[in-house]
Design a protein around this motif. Structure first.
Motif, PDB file in Angstrom:
ATOM      1  N   HIS A 283      -6.563  -6.870  -3.107  1.00 20.21           N
ATOM      2  CA  HIS A 283      -5.146  -6.732  -2.783  1.00 20.21           C
ATOM      3  C   HIS A 283      -4.474  -5.849  -3.829  1.00 20.21           C
ATOM      4  CE1 HIS A 283      -4.735  -9.694   0.512  1.00 20.21           C
ATOM      5  NE2 HIS A 283      -5.792 -10.263  -0.069  1.00 20.21           N
ATOM      6  N   VAL A 285      -0.845  -4.381  -5.447  1.00 19.00           N
ATOM      7  CA  VAL A 285       0.573  -4.710  -5.601  1.00 19.00           C
ATOM      8  C   VAL A 285       1.278  -3.552  -6.304  1.00 19.00           C
ATOM      9  CG1 VAL A 285       2.252  -6.325  -6.556  1.00 19.00           C
ATOM     10  CG2 VAL A 285       0.007  -7.168  -5.802  1.00 19.00           C
ATOM     11  N   GLY A 312      -4.959  -5.750   1.519  1.00 21.22           N
ATOM     12  CA  GLY A 312      -3.510  -5.776   1.716  1.00 21.22           C
ATOM     13  C   GLY A 312      -2.796  -4.975   0.658  1.00 21.22           C
ATOM     14  N   HIS A 314       1.052  -4.774  -1.130  1.00 24.62           N
ATOM     15  CA  HIS A 314       2.235  -5.604  -1.286  1.00 24.62           C
ATOM     16  C   HIS A 314       3.208  -4.959  -2.272  1.00 24.62           C
ATOM     17  CE1 HIS A 314      -0.470  -8.680   0.461  1.00 24.62           C
ATOM     18  NE2 HIS A 314      -1.360  -8.139  -0.355  1.00 24.62           N
ATOM     19  N   GLN A 315       4.473  -5.301  -2.160  1.00 29.57           N
ATOM     20  CA  GLN A 315       5.493  -4.773  -3.054  1.00 29.57           C
ATOM     21  C   GLN A 315       6.337  -5.903  -3.648  1.00 29.57           C
ATOM     22  OE1 GLN A 315       7.954  -1.724  -1.321  1.00 29.57           O
ATOM     23  NE2 GLN A 315       6.495  -0.124  -1.846  1.00 29.57           N
ATOM     24  N   LEU A 333       3.607 -14.422  -5.490  1.00 22.32           N
ATOM     25  CA  LEU A 333       2.770 -13.554  -4.666  1.00 22.32           C
ATOM     26  C   LEU A 333       1.290 -13.799  -4.947  1.00 22.32           C
ATOM     27  CD1 LEU A 333       2.298 -11.223  -2.705  1.00 22.32           C
ATOM     28  CD2 LEU A 333       2.638  -9.637  -4.622  1.00 22.32           C
ATOM     29  N   LEU A 337      -1.802 -14.724  -2.518  1.00 22.79           N
ATOM     30  CA  LEU A 337      -2.983 -13.867  -2.423  1.00 22.79           C
ATOM     31  C   LEU A 337      -4.260 -14.653  -2.706  1.00 22.79           C
ATOM     32  CD1 LEU A 337      -1.731 -10.549  -4.067  1.00 22.79           C
ATOM     33  CD2 LEU A 337      -1.744 -11.218  -1.659  1.00 22.79           C
TER      34      LEU A 337
END
Length: 349
Positions: A283, A285, A312, A314-315, A333, A337
């Motif tokens: 993931h 970020v 994924g 993500h922000q 977050l 995750l």
């Protein structure tokens, strides 16, 4: 409930780049499980890699919030718990740098590369501290290079701990097409980064003067208070020269600046991301307000046409220093995750 530093391990890094073996300090954190945690539930071990100019202790605010998040989630708490977290420290940073000072001074060494740190990480992972444990790794900024280059050589080794997922935060990564010594824009960006670092002060008459300066400068002025206090405690040291006393950064500005322009470390890390993205969930970020890392560098990290198929993207509403600016939001977050990684069909768990 607060976290507890339960153990401190000192790892000897293998000699590399013509340098002698150095010391890498690794903190281990735990927390007594709450009553709602099923003692038979699965255990997750975390290993986290800090950014340039930071220390291993700067993960503590994130970890405290993360344990709160994980134990406050009924579904998570019924099935899994975070049993421990390890934070390896770059040998030129924090406590590790202090231990290495005699060797570095004697041999006039400056510019400890990510490669040296990565070799120490590989050595640590093969020493059995995470044997037979389910491991999720979290890397921030240049720490992502150490993470991938440290995992790469030992990922498929028989005695390697089972890493089931990665969280890559604001990665300072690029490929050959995006950045190289022959790339004019790359050279300009690297020069700007070095110039920006070298323009900042690194010593002061006392702690209070250092505090006044740092709280008015980026990026420290944007850090959450507990992260900043950790930096003040573990990132600075007292000094005396010719009878003059003061405080200074443990990791000097010249040491920080020397890190930029080492292209191979990024190329190797991105190559490892390509290999692992089809094996374990990864993931990514990003900070939605970040203006430090060029867009093309970020884009290449998640370029599916190059085989970089992350689980994924993500922000978080922050600049580059996501864990330092928003530790609670970041912890929330990461908790989510971890659940995604556990449930992923790619996960070995």
């Amino acid at each position: 409930m607060s976290i507890v530093q339960a153990e401190k391990v000192v790892v000897d890094t293998p000699p590399v780049d013509g340098l002698p073996s150095l010391k890498m300090v690794v903190n281990r954190y735990t927390r007594t499980p709450s009553a709602r945690i099923d003692p038979s539930c699965g255990n997750i071990s975390l290993i986290l890699f800090h950014g340039l100019g930071q220390t291993k202790e700067q993960w503590e605010p994130v970890l405290a919030d993360l344990w709160d998040e994980a134990e406050g989630n009924a579904d998570f708490a019924r099935c899994y718990r975070i049993s421990e977290a390890w934070t390896p420290e770059w040998p030129s940073h924090g406590e590790s740098a202090t231990l290495n000072k005699p060797v570095l001074t004697k041999n006039n060494i400056q510019g400890i590369s990510v490669t040296v740190w990565a070799r120490g990480i590989s050595a640590f992972l093969m020493q059995g501290y995470l044997k037979n444990k389910q491991v999720i790794a979290v890397g921030f900024s240049i720490g992502t290079l150490a993470m991938f280059n440290g995992l790469g050589p030992i990922f498929f080794a028989e005695k390697s701990p089972p890493v089931i997922g990665l969280v890559v935060v604001e990665p300072l990564m690029f490929d050959r097409e995006t950045s190289s010594p022959d790339h004019p824009r790359s050279n300009m960006i690297v020069k700007m980064m070095k110039k920006g670092i070298m323009s900042q002060a690194e010593n002061w008459p006392n702690q209070e003067a250092a505090r006044r300066y740092l709280t008015k400068q980026l990026p420290w002025s944007q850090w959450e208070q507990s992260v900043f206090e950790s930096y003040m405690c573990h990132g600075l040291e007292n000094y005396e020269v010719n009878g003059k006393q003061g405080v200074k950064l443990i990791c000097s500005r010249a040491e920080e600046a020397s890190t930029y322009g080492r292209y191979q470390e990024s190329w190797d890390a991105l190559s490892m991301l390509e290999q692992l993205s089809s094996i374990i969930p990864i993931h990514v970020v990003f900070g939605s307000k970040d203006k430090l890392i060029p867009r093309e560098w970020k884009a290449c990290v998640i370029d599916t046409s190059k085989g970089r198929k992350v689980a994924g993207v993500h922000q978080i509403e922050a600049s580059h220093m996501v864990p330092a600016e928003k530790p609670a939001d970041f912890a929330k977050l990461v908790s989510q995750l971890i659940q995604d990684i556990i449930c992923s069909p790619l996960s070995k768990l």
